[in-house]
Design a protein around this motif. Structure first.
Motif, PDB file in Angstrom:
ATOM      1  N   TRP A  87      -8.961   6.411  41.348  1.00 17.85           N
ATOM      2  CA  TRP A  87      -7.904   6.790  42.281  1.00 17.85           C
ATOM      3  C   TRP A  87      -6.528   6.244  41.924  1.00 17.85           C
ATOM      4  O   TRP A  87      -5.519   6.942  42.080  1.00 17.85           O
ATOM      5  CB  TRP A  87      -8.288   6.334  43.687  1.00 17.85           C
ATOM      6  N   ASN A  88      -6.443   5.011  41.482  1.00 13.55           N
ATOM      7  CA  ASN A  88      -5.148   4.331  41.372  1.00 13.55           C
ATOM      8  C   ASN A  88      -4.165   5.015  40.433  1.00 13.55           C
ATOM      9  O   ASN A  88      -2.961   5.052  40.696  1.00 13.55           O
ATOM     10  CB  ASN A  88      -5.347   2.879  40.937  1.00 13.55           C
ATOM     11  N   ASP A  89      -4.645   5.540  39.311  1.00 11.89           N
ATOM     12  CA  ASP A  89      -3.769   6.241  38.367  1.00 11.89           C
ATOM     13  C   ASP A  89      -3.519   7.657  38.878  1.00 11.89           C
ATOM     14  O   ASP A  89      -4.448   8.474  38.931  1.00 11.89           O
ATOM     15  CB  ASP A  89      -4.417   6.284  36.985  1.00 11.89           C
ATOM     16  N   PRO A  90      -2.293   8.001  39.281  1.00 13.60           N
ATOM     17  CA  PRO A  90      -2.050   9.331  39.861  1.00 13.60           C
ATOM     18  C   PRO A  90      -2.315  10.476  38.897  1.00 13.60           C
ATOM     19  O   PRO A  90      -2.782  11.542  39.320  1.00 13.60           O
ATOM     20  CB  PRO A  90      -0.571   9.281  40.281  1.00 13.60           C
ATOM     21  N   VAL A  91      -2.030  10.297  37.605  1.00 16.80           N
ATOM     22  CA  VAL A  91      -2.329  11.354  36.632  1.00 16.80           C
ATOM     23  C   VAL A  91      -3.830  11.439  36.398  1.00 16.80           C
ATOM     24  O   VAL A  91      -4.429  12.522  36.400  1.00 16.80           O
ATOM     25  CB  VAL A  91      -1.583  11.103  35.306  1.00 16.80           C
ATOM     26  N   GLY A  92      -4.475  10.276  36.225  1.00 15.38           N
ATOM     27  CA  GLY A  92      -5.920  10.256  36.018  1.00 15.38           C
ATOM     28  C   GLY A  92      -6.693  10.796  37.198  1.00 15.38           C
ATOM     29  O   GLY A  92      -7.818  11.281  37.042  1.00 15.38           O
ATOM     30  N   ARG A  93      -6.102  10.731  38.389  1.00 16.45           N
ATOM     31  CA  ARG A  93      -6.789  11.229  39.595  1.00 16.45           C
ATOM     32  C   ARG A  93      -7.082  12.721  39.494  1.00 16.45           C
ATOM     33  O   ARG A  93      -8.052  13.215  40.086  1.00 16.45           O
ATOM     34  CB  ARG A  93      -5.927  10.935  40.823  1.00 16.45           C
ATOM     35  N   PHE A  94      -6.248  13.435  38.754  1.00 20.40           N
ATOM     36  CA  PHE A  94      -6.488  14.869  38.590  1.00 20.40           C
ATOM     37  C   PHE A  94      -7.821  15.134  37.888  1.00 20.40           C
ATOM     38  O   PHE A  94      -8.380  16.221  38.018  1.00 20.40           O
ATOM     39  CB  PHE A  94      -5.350  15.508  37.798  1.00 20.40           C
ATOM     40  N   ALA A  95      -8.318  14.149  37.125  1.00 19.25           N
ATOM     41  CA  ALA A  95      -9.577  14.331  36.401  1.00 19.25           C
ATOM     42  C   ALA A  95     -10.763  14.488  37.341  1.00 19.25           C
ATOM     43  O   ALA A  95     -11.842  14.922  36.916  1.00 19.25           O
ATOM     44  CB  ALA A  95      -9.812  13.162  35.445  1.00 19.25           C
ATOM     45  N   GLY A 144       2.735  13.885  44.768  1.00 16.57           N
ATOM     46  CA  GLY A 144       3.819  13.213  45.461  1.00 16.57           C
ATOM     47  C   GLY A 144       4.217  11.921  44.772  1.00 16.57           C
ATOM     48  O   GLY A 144       5.404  11.592  44.669  1.00 16.57           O
ATOM     49  N   GLU A 145       3.213  11.182  44.278  1.00 21.38           N
ATOM     50  CA  GLU A 145       3.497   9.942  43.558  1.00 21.38           C
ATOM     51  C   GLU A 145       4.167  10.222  42.214  1.00 21.38           C
ATOM     52  O   GLU A 145       5.036   9.460  41.767  1.00 21.38           O
ATOM     53  CB  GLU A 145       2.209   9.151  43.345  1.00 21.38           C
ATOM     54  N   ILE A 146       3.769  11.311  41.581  1.00 24.06           N
ATOM     55  CA  ILE A 146       4.320  11.661  40.273  1.00 24.06           C
ATOM     56  C   ILE A 146       5.751  12.171  40.390  1.00 24.06           C
ATOM     57  O   ILE A 146       6.580  11.945  39.500  1.00 24.06           O
ATOM     58  CB  ILE A 146       3.425  12.721  39.599  1.00 24.06           C
ATOM     59  N   ALA A 147       6.039  12.869  41.509  1.00 22.73           N
ATOM     60  CA  ALA A 147       7.326  13.542  41.649  1.00 22.73           C
ATOM     61  C   ALA A 147       8.511  12.618  41.417  1.00 22.73           C
ATOM     62  O   ALA A 147       9.508  12.995  40.794  1.00 22.73           O
ATOM     63  CB  ALA A 147       7.428  14.180  43.040  1.00 22.73           C
ATOM     64  N   GLY A 148       8.410  11.380  41.905  1.00 23.05           N
ATOM     65  CA  GLY A 148       9.526  10.466  41.779  1.00 23.05           C
ATOM     66  C   GLY A 148       9.658   9.808  40.419  1.00 23.05           C
ATOM     67  O   GLY A 148      10.691   9.200  40.129  1.00 23.05           O
ATOM     68  N   GLN A 149       8.623   9.912  39.609  1.00 21.61           N
ATOM     69  CA  GLN A 149       8.664   9.229  38.316  1.00 21.61           C
ATOM     70  C   GLN A 149       8.124  10.083  37.178  1.00 21.61           C
ATOM     71  O   GLN A 149       7.719   9.569  36.135  1.00 21.61           O
ATOM     72  CB  GLN A 149       7.843   7.935  38.397  1.00 21.61           C
ATOM     73  N   TRP A 150       8.145  11.418  37.350  1.00 20.35           N
ATOM     74  CA  TRP A 150       7.508  12.286  36.361  1.00 20.35           C
ATOM     75  C   TRP A 150       8.177  12.199  34.990  1.00 20.35           C
ATOM     76  O   TRP A 150       7.532  12.416  33.963  1.00 20.35           O
ATOM     77  CB  TRP A 150       7.490  13.742  36.854  1.00 20.35           C
ATOM     78  N   ARG A 151       9.464  11.844  34.976  1.00 18.46           N
ATOM     79  CA  ARG A 151      10.150  11.726  33.684  1.00 18.46           C
ATOM     80  C   ARG A 151       9.609  10.572  32.849  1.00 18.46           C
ATOM     81  O   ARG A 151       9.726  10.574  31.622  1.00 18.46           O
ATOM     82  CB  ARG A 151      11.647  11.548  33.907  1.00 18.46           C
TER      83      ARG A 151
END
Length: 360
Positions: A87-95, A144-151
């Protein structure tokens, strides 16, 4: 007899999850179930025929693998490691989308080959639809977590697992319940397309930025670009959501993406071998590698099932191309599967020997 045996195995998997400490399993490991299930439904059907002994054995093994992974994932809830692992990794959560798609694929393959399991596969399918809702909620929070730091994040094809999860449930429901609920299929297919456009746009923006290189910043999961397009086409084909002309357009789009992505993969492989050598460059096992087998298998399955959308003239260029893909693709995917099993076996033996040394 088979129904009772499967019910016992399912209960045993749940019991083990809550009584035995299960091994740490990466979130994306369920991609192996996806790959084996689509291999069973596509390539093995090409070689052995639908409902053959070979496809039944493969479907049974896929179901057993799914049960093992189910016990491991449920075990992470029991030992309270779910959040740190998955859960903690927002990108990894997509897995976690591999959980939904793996379950859908395993249940679909099982239903095709063991229709007598229908009474237990239906409630499991309904639970998997509920898991899809939970997954989309989790993915929305991650977005939502990614949106602010996607760059600053290294986004990759794993975010397209939202599409794969949605369309896999559409295919599963069509197999379990038939074409009675036409509207739900339309909703799922169109929702998957919206998710595809959003995720693909993020990936395009990510790779338009400077500061990345093909050898190290192009992971295997980017193959989901064409896999998600292929499963969208397959779901739309099965449920007759779009006319044949649109379906053919989706097939051509998926084929073009396949050529582009796998062409980049070949160049990437050469660069990695030059930089790291054969063993470290392309000979290291990773759970995400199963994604390539699934995406190739899904494109193969879409091609196999879509005979009616091609021109009626048997000797047209598209029909000839389709025949080449069906014949050559079956062998290519089979060889890649054997190589992946070999890499997994080497990793398993290495991990087992390391564990025994630490235990001594």
């Amino acid at each position: 007899m088979l129904l009772a045996a499967f019910a016992v195995l399912l209960l045993l998997a749940c019991l083990l999850a809550w009584t035995v400490r299960m091994p740490d399993i990466p979130t994306a490991s369920a991609a192996s179930v996806m790959a084996l299930a689509i291999f069973t439904q596509g390539v093995l059907v090409h070689f052995a025929g639908k409902g053959s002994t070979g496809t039944q054995i493969a479907a049974g093994l896929t179901l057993l693998l799914w049960l093992c992974l189910l016990a491991a994932y449920l075990g992470s809830v029991r030992d309270r490691s779910f959040q740190s692992r998955h859960w903690n990794d927002p990108v990894g959560r997509f897995a976690m989308g591999t959980w939904v798609a793996g379950t859908s694929s395993a249940l679909t393959a099982a239903h095709v080959n063991f229709p007598e399991l229908h009474p237990v596969l239906v409630p499991l399918g309904i639970l998997n639809a509920g898991l899809l809702i939970f997954y989309l909620f989790a993915a929305s929070l991650a977005a939502g977590e990614i949106a602010g730091q996607w760059r600053n994040l290294k986004l990759h094809g794993v975010i397209l697992l939202t599409v794969v999860a949605i369309q896999s449930v559409s295919l599963m429901l069509h197999e379990l319940f038939g074409a009675k609920e036409y509207m739900i299929y339309r909703v799922l297919v169109l929702l998957g397309i919206l998710f595809y456009l959003a995720a693909a746009a993020l990936l395009v923006m990510r790779y338009l930025r400077k500061g990345w290189n093909l050898a190290d910043d192009w992971p295997e999961t980017n193959c989901i670009l064409y896999g998600a397009a292929a499963i969208t086409g397959a779901a739309a084909l099965k449920s007759s959501v779009f006319p044949d002309g649109v379906l053919l357009g989706i097939w051509i789009f998926a084929l073009l993406l396949l050529v582009l992505v796998e062409g980049a993969e070949i160049v990437r492989g050469v660069l990695r071998v030059r930089k790291y050598g054969w063993a470290e460059g392309i000979g290291v096992y990773a759970p995400a590698q199963w994604s390539r087998l699934f995406t190739l298998g899904m494109f193969y399955f879409f091609t196999q099932q879509s005979g009616r959308i091609f021109p009626e003239h048997a000797h047209s260029g598209l029909n000839v191309l389709r025949e080449w893909i069906l014949i050559g693709g079956a062998w290519i995917i089979s060889i890649l599967l054997l190589l992946e099993i070999g890499l997994w076996g080497g990793r398993f033996l290495h991990s087992s020997s390391t564990y025994r040394k630490q235990d001594q």
